[in-house]
Design a protein around this motif. Structure first.
Motif, PDB file in Angstrom:
ATOM      1  N   HIS A  52       0.815  -1.229   0.000  1.00 56.93           N
ATOM      2  CA  HIS A  52       0.000   0.000   0.000  1.00 56.93           C
ATOM      3  C   HIS A  52       0.843   1.272   0.000  1.00 56.93           C
ATOM      4  N   THR A  53       1.987   1.265  -0.671  1.00 55.47           N
ATOM      5  CA  THR A  53       2.878   2.430  -0.636  1.00 55.47           C
ATOM      6  C   THR A  53       2.262   3.653  -1.315  1.00 55.47           C
ATOM      7  N   LYS A  54       1.647   3.474  -2.468  1.00 59.67           N
ATOM      8  CA  LYS A  54       1.041   4.611  -3.165  1.00 59.67           C
ATOM      9  C   LYS A  54      -0.138   5.162  -2.377  1.00 59.67           C
ATOM     10  N   GLU A  55      -0.896   4.277  -1.755  1.00 58.11           N
ATOM     11  CA  GLU A  55      -2.039   4.706  -0.959  1.00 58.11           C
ATOM     12  C   GLU A  55      -1.589   5.526   0.248  1.00 58.11           C
ATOM     13  N   VAL A  56      -0.497   5.112   0.887  1.00 57.64           N
ATOM     14  CA  VAL A  56       0.028   5.838   2.044  1.00 57.64           C
ATOM     15  C   VAL A  56       0.524   7.220   1.632  1.00 57.64           C
ATOM     16  N   VAL A  57       1.231   7.298   0.505  1.00 53.33           N
ATOM     17  CA  VAL A  57       1.729   8.588   0.022  1.00 53.33           C
ATOM     18  C   VAL A  57       0.559   9.522  -0.280  1.00 53.33           C
ATOM     19  N   ARG A  58      -0.472   8.997  -0.918  1.00 55.86           N
ATOM     20  CA  ARG A  58      -1.648   9.804  -1.255  1.00 55.86           C
ATOM     21  C   ARG A  58      -2.336  10.302   0.018  1.00 55.86           C
ATOM     22  N   ALA A  59      -2.457   9.444   1.020  1.00 57.40           N
ATOM     23  CA  ALA A  59      -3.093   9.838   2.277  1.00 57.40           C
ATOM     24  C   ALA A  59      -2.281  10.920   2.989  1.00 57.40           C
ATOM     25  N   LYS A  60      -0.947  10.796   2.962  1.00 57.24           N
ATOM     26  CA  LYS A  60      -0.102  11.801   3.604  1.00 57.24           C
ATOM     27  C   LYS A  60      -0.212  13.145   2.900  1.00 57.24           C
ATOM     28  N   LYS A  61      -0.324  13.137   1.561  1.00 51.71           N
ATOM     29  CA  LYS A  61      -0.492  14.385   0.820  1.00 51.71           C
ATOM     30  C   LYS A  61      -1.823  15.046   1.164  1.00 51.71           C
ATOM     31  N   ILE A  62      -2.865  14.258   1.287  1.00 56.86           N
ATOM     32  CA  ILE A  62      -4.175  14.804   1.646  1.00 56.86           C
ATOM     33  C   ILE A  62      -4.139  15.386   3.053  1.00 56.86           C
ATOM     34  N   GLN A  63      -3.510  14.687   3.988  1.00 54.33           N
ATOM     35  CA  GLN A  63      -3.400  15.190   5.352  1.00 54.33           C
ATOM     36  C   GLN A  63      -2.603  16.487   5.400  1.00 54.33           C
ATOM     37  N   ALA A  64      -1.512  16.563   4.646  1.00 53.17           N
ATOM     38  CA  ALA A  64      -0.696  17.780   4.627  1.00 53.17           C
ATOM     39  C   ALA A  64      -1.490  18.948   4.051  1.00 53.17           C
ATOM     40  N   ALA A  65      -2.248  18.697   2.988  1.00 55.82           N
ATOM     41  CA  ALA A  65      -3.063  19.756   2.396  1.00 55.82           C
ATOM     42  C   ALA A  65      -4.141  20.216   3.367  1.00 55.82           C
ATOM     43  N   TYR A  66      -4.736  19.292   4.095  1.00 52.94           N
ATOM     44  CA  TYR A  66      -5.758  19.641   5.084  1.00 52.94           C
ATOM     45  C   TYR A  66      -5.151  20.481   6.206  1.00 52.94           C
ATOM     46  N   ARG A  67      -3.987  20.072   6.708  1.00 52.27           N
ATOM     47  CA  ARG A  67      -3.337  20.839   7.786  1.00 52.27           C
ATOM     48  C   ARG A  67      -2.948  22.232   7.316  1.00 52.27           C
ATOM     49  N   LYS A  68      -2.470  22.332   6.069  1.00 54.64           N
ATOM     50  CA  LYS A  68      -2.103  23.634   5.522  1.00 54.64           C
ATOM     51  C   LYS A  68      -3.325  24.532   5.398  1.00 54.64           C
ATOM     52  N   ALA A  69      -4.423  23.985   4.916  1.00 55.36           N
ATOM     53  CA  ALA A  69      -5.658  24.766   4.787  1.00 55.36           C
ATOM     54  C   ALA A  69      -6.191  25.172   6.158  1.00 55.36           C
ATOM     55  N   GLU A  70      -6.094  24.275   7.119  1.00 53.03           N
ATOM     56  CA  GLU A  70      -6.574  24.564   8.469  1.00 53.03           C
ATOM     57  C   GLU A  70      -5.725  25.645   9.128  1.00 53.03           C
ATOM     58  N   ALA A  71      -4.423  25.632   8.890  1.00 55.67           N
ATOM     59  CA  ALA A  71      -3.530  26.632   9.479  1.00 55.67           C
ATOM     60  C   ALA A  71      -3.734  27.999   8.833  1.00 55.67           C
ATOM     61  N   GLY A  72      -4.259  28.034   7.633  1.00 55.84           N
ATOM     62  CA  GLY A  72      -4.475  29.296   6.936  1.00 55.84           C
ATOM     63  C   GLY A  72      -5.606  30.125   7.518  1.00 55.84           C
ATOM     64  N   PHE A  73      -6.512  29.501   8.238  1.00 60.43           N
ATOM     65  CA  PHE A  73      -7.630  30.214   8.834  1.00 60.43           C
ATOM     66  C   PHE A  73      -7.304  30.558  10.276  1.00 60.43           C
ATOM     67  N   ALA A  74      -7.085  31.844  10.530  1.00 57.14           N
ATOM     68  CA  ALA A  74      -6.778  32.279  11.895  1.00 57.14           C
ATOM     69  C   ALA A  74      -8.060  32.277  12.727  1.00 57.14           C
ATOM     70  N   ARG A  75      -7.934  31.841  13.959  1.00 57.67           N
ATOM     71  CA  ARG A  75      -9.098  31.851  14.835  1.00 57.67           C
ATOM     72  C   ARG A  75      -9.380  33.274  15.272  1.00 57.67           C
ATOM     73  N   GLU A  76     -10.646  33.620  15.284  1.00 57.43           N
ATOM     74  CA  GLU A  76     -11.025  34.958  15.723  1.00 57.43           C
ATOM     75  C   GLU A  76     -10.941  35.030  17.244  1.00 57.43           C
ATOM     76  N   ASN A  77     -10.464  36.152  17.719  1.00 58.25           N
ATOM     77  CA  ASN A  77     -10.379  36.411  19.160  1.00 58.25           C
ATOM     78  C   ASN A  77      -9.624  35.306  19.895  1.00 58.25           C
ATOM     79  N   GLU A  78      -8.560  34.835  19.319  1.00 51.75           N
ATOM     80  CA  GLU A  78      -7.760  33.795  19.950  1.00 51.75           C
ATOM     81  C   GLU A  78      -7.047  34.380  21.164  1.00 51.75           C
ATOM     82  N   PRO A  79      -7.140  33.710  22.333  1.00 51.99           N
ATOM     83  CA  PRO A  79      -6.471  34.244  23.521  1.00 51.99           C
ATOM     84  C   PRO A  79      -4.959  34.174  23.390  1.00 51.99           C
ATOM     85  N   LYS A  80      -4.303  35.134  23.992  1.00 47.02           N
ATOM     86  CA  LYS A  80      -2.840  35.173  23.952  1.00 47.02           C
ATOM     87  C   LYS A  80      -2.277  34.249  25.038  1.00 47.02           C
TER      88      LYS A  80
END
Length: 102
Positions: A52-80
């Protein structure tokens, strides 16, 4: 795959791919190296079924894209950080109310 039998006694999950690879080698085996090159797609299918090497690589790419998209949205009123350190301390009740929103 060493025995060719699956966990429940039937054929293993990759047995069909193995049969396809063996058939390719039997048909193209007399041609030498050129014949074996024709079997590369069947070999790739068989190794993908096993590892399942190709499947694992594909899953890791999807996870990385999701984390990147999630990090792009700053939380409003985030406590310091200093506001979080003051949570629950005596004399810092105002900071606690501000962070917890109550």
């Amino acid at each position: 795959m060493a025995s060719g039998f699956g966990l429940n006694g039937g054929p293993s999950r990759c047995y069909a791919f193995w049969q396809e690879l063996l058939g390719c080698y039997v048909v193209n085996g007399g041609e030498g190296v050129e014949g074996k090159k024709k079997c590369i797609p069947a070999l790739e299918d068989y190794t993908e079924c096993l590892h399942h090497t190709k499947e694992v690589v594909r899953a890791k790419k999807i996870q990385a894209a999701y984390r990147k998209a999630e990090a792009g949205f700053a939380r409003e009123n985030e406590p310091k950080a200093e506001e979080l350190r003051n949570l629950g301390l005596l004399g810092k009740e105002e900071d606690t109310r501000k962070v917890l929103g109550s």
